[in-house]
Design an enzyme around this catalytic site. Structure first.
Site, short mmCIF file in Angstrom:
data_model
loop_
_atom_site.label_atom_id
_atom_site.label_comp_id
_atom_site.label_asym_id
_atom_site.label_seq_id
_atom_site.Cartn_x
_atom_site.Cartn_y
_atom_site.Cartn_z
N CYS B 104 0.88 -1.15 0.03
CA CYS B 104 -0.09 0.07 0.06
C CYS B 104 0.89 1.11 -0.03
O CYS B 104 1.36 1.38 -1.03
CB CYS B 104 -0.92 -0.15 1.35
SG CYS B 104 -2.25 1.16 0.94
N HIS B 238 -3.77 -5.52 0.83
CA HIS B 238 -2.80 -5.71 2.01
C HIS B 238 -3.06 -7.10 2.42
O HIS B 238 -3.96 -7.81 2.92
CB HIS B 238 -3.44 -5.08 3.37
CG HIS B 238 -3.57 -3.54 3.15
ND1 HIS B 238 -2.20 -3.21 4.04
CD2 HIS B 238 -4.01 -2.54 2.57
CE1 HIS B 238 -2.34 -1.64 3.88
NE2 HIS B 238 -3.60 -1.25 3.25
N GLU B 240 -1.34 -8.73 4.55
CA GLU B 240 -1.29 -9.04 5.95
C GLU B 240 -2.60 -8.96 6.59
O GLU B 240 -2.81 -9.73 7.65
CB GLU B 240 -0.33 -8.04 6.60
CG GLU B 240 -0.83 -6.73 6.90
CD GLU B 240 -0.81 -5.72 5.82
OE1 GLU B 240 -0.62 -6.21 4.64
OE2 GLU B 240 -1.08 -4.64 5.93
#
Lengths: 80, 276
Positions: B104, B238, B240
């Protein structure tokens, strides 16, 4: 010392959602004769330089290295 | 080397906000992740025991957030700070084949640094691509589907099959990938030929589609690219945030053992443990 105004705007053909959304909002507010809005950003920069040519070179480098992304932006430099 | 010996530098400055879950993802995959402020790498305003060296890490990660408040442009300020103070160390890190991941805001920083797309050199003097404002003109926060388009160049997606579709949420206002208009076709072809395109936004049928599947209007539906060597990788969504099964958007109906994003972390750790 010189004072410079550096205006950063999007290159022709690059979408300007901020401009088009602003136009929409202006029309909603009743400004129906508004036909186009383009967004831009202005930096006012003081430089301790006597030589205008050198100042302009430095400002161009500032634009290329930080103030603008040369892929999408054009810039204009004006002195006070 | 063993995975527990892999040291990951999660680089932050003011405004970074995804460091906790990013380091957690690497830790859950067995690596040793440390959140490091830029000033610790520069030895600036820090005690000697707080100072860190980039070369002591195997992986550099620039997590998501709003570094320096997205002033000027998203990523521009941190990129300028890194370029002015640690360009040589970063170029050497990349040249040694060590992995660099930007998620990002991290992707925006890698583009502003000129290390992505990284077609002609490790780091260009000026940016050669842009992550501009979303076509919608607003911050887009939504689940997205990504097709792995990479044939094997990118070391961050080796655990995914070519054509495999994964979930990862996006949360950005400036994520529209653009190349210089006058060289757009030529550079896009180069990215394809070099196998530098990694993720593309797709719809539920796996087809390239417009908004909202492609949340920003990116050229060619590009969600993530790597450099020409495959060791520097940036993506807007993202991974994660889909590390765990319960983080998947459809978790109430279908909870897999692992989230889709885990593959990104496992791929790079697999590469590092084999290579170093």
């Amino acid at each position: 010392m010189v004072k410079a105004f550096v205006e950063i705007h999007l290159k022709k053909g690059i979408a300007d959602p901020e401009g088009s959304n602003t136009l929409k909002a202006l029309k909603l507010l009743g400004f129906e004769t508004a036909t186009d809005v383009k967004s831009a950003r202005l930096f006012e920069i003081d430089l301790e330089e006597e030589d205008r040519v050198r100042a302009e070179d430095l400002l161009e480098e500032m634009c290329n290295r930080l103030l603008a992304n040369p892929v999408i932006h054009d810039y204009q430099i004006r002195f006070e | 080397m063993k995975v527990e010996d892999v040291k990951v530098c999660i680089l932050i400055i003011e405004g970074t906000n995804c460091e906790a879950e990013t380091s957690q993802a690497f830790r859950r995959s067995g690596a040793s992740a440390e959140i490091v402020h830029l000033k610790q790498l520069l030895g600036q305003d820090t005690k000697p025991e707080e100072t860190r060296k980039l070369e002591d890490y195997e992986i550099l990660v620039i997590p998501g957030g709003f570094s320096s408040g997205d002033y000027v442009r998203a990523g521009a300020i941190l990129a300028a700070r890194m370029k002015s103070r640690m360009e040589d160390e970063l170029v050497q890190f990349i040249d040694e084949g060590k992995p660099v991941l930007g998620i990002c805001n991290g992707f925006q920083i890698l583009v502003e640094l000129g290390v992505l797309p990284g077609i002609e050199s490790i780091m260009s003097r000026y940016p050669t691509a842009s992550l501009g404002w979303n076509d919608s003109g607003r911050f887009e926060c939504r689940p997205t589907l990504l097709e792995n388009w990479n044939k094997g160049k990118c070391i961050f997606t080796t655990k995914l099959e070519r054509g495999q579709i994964i979930q990862a949420p996006t949360a950005h206002a400036e994520g529209k990938f653009m190349l210089p208009k006058h060289r757009e076709k030529e550079l896009l072809d180069t990215l394809k030929d070099n196998d530098q395109i990694v993720f593309r936004y797709v719809d539920a049928e796996g087809q390239i589609a417009g908004y909202p599947w492609n949340p920003n209007g990116s050229l060619f539906g590009i969600a993530g690219i790597c450099n020409s060597e495959g060791n520097v990788f940036g993506m807007m969504p993202h991974p994660e945030r889909t590390y765990l099964g319960i983080q998947q958007a459809d978790w109430t109906r279908n909870v897999p053992d692992n989230g889709d994003g885990k593959a990104v972390f496992e791929s790079v750790l697999d590469h590092v443990t084999k290579k170093f």
